[in-house]
Write an enzyme that holds these catalytic residues in place. Structure first.
Site, PDB file in Angstrom:
ATOM      1  N   ASP A 151      49.792  26.573  47.993  1.00 15.28           N
ATOM      2  CA  ASP A 151      50.437  27.929  48.450  1.00 15.28           C
ATOM      3  C   ASP A 151      49.385  28.485  49.708  1.00 15.28           C
ATOM      4  O   ASP A 151      49.794  28.994  50.728  1.00 15.28           O
ATOM      5  CB  ASP A 151      50.554  28.984  47.593  1.00 15.28           C
ATOM      6  CG  ASP A 151      51.580  28.647  46.427  1.00 15.28           C
ATOM      7  OD1 ASP A 151      52.471  27.892  46.676  1.00 15.28           O
ATOM      8  OD2 ASP A 151      51.371  29.186  45.336  1.00 15.28           O
ATOM      9  N   TYR A 406      62.864  30.283  44.984  1.00 16.96           N
ATOM     10  CA  TYR A 406      62.992  31.690  45.195  1.00 16.96           C
ATOM     11  C   TYR A 406      64.364  32.357  45.811  1.00 16.96           C
ATOM     12  O   TYR A 406      64.968  31.237  46.119  1.00 16.96           O
ATOM     13  CB  TYR A 406      61.830  32.149  46.313  1.00 16.96           C
ATOM     14  CG  TYR A 406      60.330  32.346  45.806  1.00 16.96           C
ATOM     15  CD1 TYR A 406      59.827  31.714  44.570  1.00 16.96           C
ATOM     16  CD2 TYR A 406      59.480  32.852  46.599  1.00 16.96           C
ATOM     17  CE1 TYR A 406      58.801  31.858  44.116  1.00 16.96           C
ATOM     18  CE2 TYR A 406      58.103  32.833  46.339  1.00 16.96           C
ATOM     19  CZ  TYR A 406      57.744  32.403  44.993  1.00 16.96           C
ATOM     20  OH  TYR A 406      56.543  32.435  44.590  1.00 16.96           O
TER      21      TYR A 406
END
Length: 469
Positions: A151, A406
């Site tokens: 990330d 997401y």
């Protein structure tokens, strides 16, 4: 008529004509001068005072050409002043959601230079919608794409393109960021961009293309923000930021920003125990956010933000059909509106919901365990009644055999109401698909509709066997 009378008559007529011509020339001169000076003034409808045109932001510049007796006069029409958005219109009444956009980034990556991304979202200015994502500093068909499952690296940047345009090599890199949020206040874009060391990250606030403010980590544990659009009302933009444990107590704060400058910071208050990755929408005169509890609850936290006095309240979505992943099955899941349900709360996924009177519209993965499939539906009483489970208007967006990720909300202002739209991240590559070394995504976007609609499934659609390794 004798010759003298003729001369007198002709002279009188000539003098009259000359006088008229002289007066016309004076009128033309006065008109020209008046219009020349008036092009730099316009009437302000708000207070009937004369306002200068030059320093204002304009939407269009129209030149009107007027012809008077072979004299050309150019008159500039003062444009409508650009104002801050206030989102005061009511929410649109909808029956469900209709397809709006799909970028097919992964399929296109099989034969083109497309960025490796994750954490996408959509946001609109008053005239156009844009898609954003956090790039990994590489295209997919590039050895740098190996191990892009991570990330937070210093090469990640916020990408911005017109909605529907994949992130190609010509894509604008707005800022350096491994966490972000963006919104338009009616005059210019605000970008909140977080980057740096996990224990000492920096959030930069970029407004109208200029860095205006910044703030450093306050808990030294991965300062992070929404990964979807922030919301601006009357020039004040709100963004929810968290610093602290991802699986324990963290410090969440709501920042109030005006033209890129932090003007106030409020701590989270209310009953929410853990708040991350909020999906926010305008609920005039305030802002409402549906977030991710990564610690205790699979029911989603609600954060209500008062833009006028900076006060904050929080609770949980009442629906017993909960929105996070992982979660219990629908028969055993619960929510009492005030507290986390302590059901598979550790870990989660960014998601969204929005209130509709006493009801709630929401989206979630079809799988209760994995980021697979995606569905939307309305829960009767889901906003006001604890543990309500009456579901209507269910739609499949991505079938259960395909991956999702997401998801988040964005709002679009129409002529008479504010429509709610959502996007779904369609993740491909690692960890599940181990044939390749990269992790990236495409997106699909739907918007609320008051009409009828059909059925379908809109997965990413790339054949992993045809993709670069």
């Amino acid at each position: 008529m004798n010759p003298n009378q003729k001369i007198i008559t002709i002279g009188s007529v000539s003098l009259t004509i000359a006088t008229v011509c002289f007066l016309m020339q004076i009128a033309i001169l006065v008109t020209t001068v008046t219009l020349h000076f008036r092009q730099y003034e316009c009437d302000s409808p708000a207070n009937n005072q004369v306002m200068p045109c030059e320093p204002t932001i304009i939407e269009r510049n129209i030149t009107e050409i007027v012809y008077l007796n072979n004299t050309t006069i150019e008159k500039e029409i003062c444009p409508k002043l650009v104002e801050y958005r206030n989102w005061s219109k009511p929410q649109c009444k909808i029956t469900g959601f209709a397809p709006f956009s799909k970028d097919n980034s992964i399929r296109l990556s099989a034969g083109g230079d497309i960025w490796v991304t994750r954490e996408p979202y959509v946001s609109c200015d008053p005239g156009k919608c844009y898609q954003f994502a956090l790039g990994q500093g590489t295209t997919l068909d590039n050895k740098h794409s190996n191990d892009t499952i991570h990330d937070r690296i210093p090469h990640r940047t916020l990408l911005m393109n017109e909605l529907g345009v994949p992130f190609h090599l010509g894509t604008r890199q707005v800022c350096i960021a491994w966490s972000s949020s963006s919104c338009h206040d009616g005059k210019a874009w605000l970008h909140v961009c977080v980057t740096g060391d996990d224990k000492n990250a920096t959030a930069s606030f970029i407004y109208d293309g200029r860095l205006v403010d910044s703030i450093g980590s306050w808990s030294q544990n991965i300062l992070r923000t929404q990964e979807s659009e922030c919301v601006c009302i009357n020039g004040t933009c709100t963004v929810v930021m968290t610093d602290g444990s991802a699986s324990g107590r963290a410090d969440t704060r709501i920042l109030f920003i005006e033209e890129g400058k932090i003007v106030h910071i409020s701590p989270l208050s209310g009953s929410a125990q853990h708040v991350e990755e909020c999906s926010c929408y305008p609920r005039y005169p305030g802002v409402r956010c549906i977030c991710r509890d990564n610690w205790k609850g699979s029911n989603r936290p609600v954060v209500d933000i008062n833009v006028e006095d900076y006060s904050i309240d929080s609770s949980y979505v009442c629906s017993g059909l909960v929105g996070d992943t992982p979660r219990n099955n629908d028969r055993s899941s619960n929510s009492n509106c005030r507290n986390p349900n302590n059901e598979r709360g550790n870990h989660g996924v960014k998601g969204w919901a929005f209130d509709d009177g006493n009801d709630v519209w929401m989206g979630r993965t079809i799988s209760k365990d994995l980021r697979s499939g995606y569905e939307t539906f309305k829960v009767i009483g889901g906003w006001s009644t604890p543990n309500s489970k009456s579901q209507i208007n269910r739609q499949v967006i991505v079938d259960s055999d395909n991956r999702s990720g997401y998801s988040g909300i964005f709002s679009v202002e129409g002529k008479s109401c504010i429509n709610r739209c959502f996007y779904v991240e369609l993740i491909r590559g690692r960890e599940q698909e181990t044939r390749v070394w990269w992790t990236s995504n495409s997106i699909v976007v739907f918007c609320g509709t008051s009409g009828t609609y059909g059925t379908g499934s809109w997965p990413d659609g790339a054949d992993i066997n045809l993709m670069p390794i």
